[in-house]
Write a protein that holds these residues in place. Structure first.
Motif, PDB file in Angstrom:
ATOM      1  N   ALA A   2     -45.997 -42.355 -21.721  1.00 43.35           N
ATOM      2  CA  ALA A   2     -45.806 -41.573 -22.945  1.00 43.35           C
ATOM      3  C   ALA A   2     -45.355 -42.455 -24.090  1.00 43.35           C
ATOM      4  N   ALA A   3     -45.633 -42.007 -25.296  1.00 42.33           N
ATOM      5  CA  ALA A   3     -45.198 -42.727 -26.478  1.00 42.33           C
ATOM      6  C   ALA A   3     -43.679 -42.720 -26.553  1.00 42.33           C
ATOM      7  N   SER A  52     -45.109 -37.825 -34.461  1.00 40.77           N
ATOM      8  CA  SER A  52     -46.096 -38.042 -33.398  1.00 40.77           C
ATOM      9  C   SER A  52     -47.066 -36.871 -33.318  1.00 40.77           C
ATOM     10  N   SER A  66     -58.627 -38.306 -26.781  1.00 47.22           N
ATOM     11  CA  SER A  66     -57.792 -39.025 -25.812  1.00 47.22           C
ATOM     12  C   SER A  66     -56.569 -39.637 -26.483  1.00 47.22           C
ATOM     13  N   ARG A  67     -56.752 -40.194 -27.664  1.00 53.18           N
ATOM     14  CA  ARG A  67     -55.617 -40.738 -28.415  1.00 53.18           C
ATOM     15  C   ARG A  67     -54.625 -39.643 -28.774  1.00 53.18           C
ATOM     16  N   SER A  69     -54.116 -36.860 -27.232  1.00 51.67           N
ATOM     17  CA  SER A  69     -53.431 -36.449 -26.001  1.00 51.67           C
ATOM     18  C   SER A  69     -52.318 -37.415 -25.634  1.00 51.67           C
ATOM     19  N   TRP A  70     -52.574 -38.690 -25.760  1.00 55.16           N
ATOM     20  CA  TRP A  70     -51.567 -39.701 -25.400  1.00 55.16           C
ATOM     21  C   TRP A  70     -50.316 -39.567 -26.259  1.00 55.16           C
ATOM     22  N   HIS A  71     -50.495 -39.345 -27.542  1.00 48.82           N
ATOM     23  CA  HIS A  71     -49.346 -39.259 -28.456  1.00 48.82           C
ATOM     24  C   HIS A  71     -48.565 -37.960 -28.297  1.00 48.82           C
ATOM     25  N   GLN A  73     -47.802 -36.649 -25.225  1.00 47.48           N
ATOM     26  CA  GLN A  73     -47.119 -36.626 -23.934  1.00 47.48           C
ATOM     27  C   GLN A  73     -45.603 -36.590 -24.125  1.00 47.48           C
ATOM     28  N   CYS A  88     -56.448 -31.302 -23.642  1.00 47.00           N
ATOM     29  CA  CYS A  88     -56.759 -31.289 -22.207  1.00 47.00           C
ATOM     30  C   CYS A  88     -57.965 -30.404 -21.927  1.00 47.00           C
TER      31      CYS A  88
END
Length: 220
Positions: A2-3, A52, A66-67, A69-71, A73, A88
């Motif tokens: 996670a970020a 974020s 995808s980017r 989603s990552w930010h 988390q 998702c």
């Protein structure tokens, strides 16, 4: 992974305020790549749940799912959880979408779904993808109880109920009677007006009277 988040800080500097205005301007005018740029500046200046989320929102609109989603988390904001679920869903990660939407109740209470009617509608879509049609019907029904204007939810609810092996006409009529009453419609109209007014105020705050935005001496 996670970020990394740092301590929350308000938008209390000229740079943060102007970058936020530039971000809102870009978003409201569908300039997604520029919105990403200003959101990245906000995160670089103050990495927190709010910035974020703004960056993930820009990535989402810019088709960088995808980017985004990552930010998102580990982000606890309700709107961030909903956006994560949308990501998702787009990535066909049904279980992760459900986990993002459903918040466990405290002290053994019942679980809640983030973002009200829209969250329930999305959860219904997730349940359909998981072939859990009875649960999907329940999600759509609860969605319509909160907001009878959710036509997509009503359409999917109708298809699932009427397409079941032995659809209950009694339950269908009962559902319509509870959902589409004058009282519920009036309340929904009031809620929509409040949301519309809030959005209008946000848009007014993100633009100057001349339709221009000053950032570091430059005009957008």
């Amino acid at each position: 992974m996670a970020a990394v988040m740092t301590m929350e800080r308000p938008f209390d500097t000229p740079f943060m305020r102007e970058s936020r205005l530039a971000f809102e301007y870009s978003l409201s005018n569908f300039i997604w790549k520029q919105a990403v740029f200003f959101a990245e500046r906000l995160v670089a200046e103050c990495s927190c749940h709010e910035t974020s989320y703004l960056l993930a929102l820009a990535y989402f609109h810019n088709q960088e799912i995808s980017r985004a989603s990552w930010h998102l988390q580990g982000n606890k904001l309700q709107e961030a959880r909903y956006l994560l679920a949308k990501c998702c869903f787009s990535l066909q990660k049904w279980s992760e979408a459900e986990d993002a939407l459903v918040v466990a109740g405290s002290a053994g209470g019942s679980a809640e779904v983030v973002n009200g009617a829209a969250g329930l509608h999305l959860l219904g879509q997730v349940k359909e993808k998981q072939a859990k049609h009875e649960q999907a019907i329940e999600c759509y029904a609860k969605c319509l109880e909160l907001c009878p204007f959710m036509w997509d939810a009503y359409e999917r609810w109708s298809w699932l109920v009427l397409g079941s092996p032995s659809p209950s006409r009694t339950s269908t009529a009962s559902m319509a009677g509870k959902t589409f009453s004058d009282e519920i419609f009036s309340q929904s109209f009031a809620d929509l007006q409040n949301v519309s007014r809030t959005c209008q105020l946000q848009q007014e705050a993100a633009s100057t009277p001349a339709g221009q935005l000053q950032l570091g001496g430059a005009t957008l």
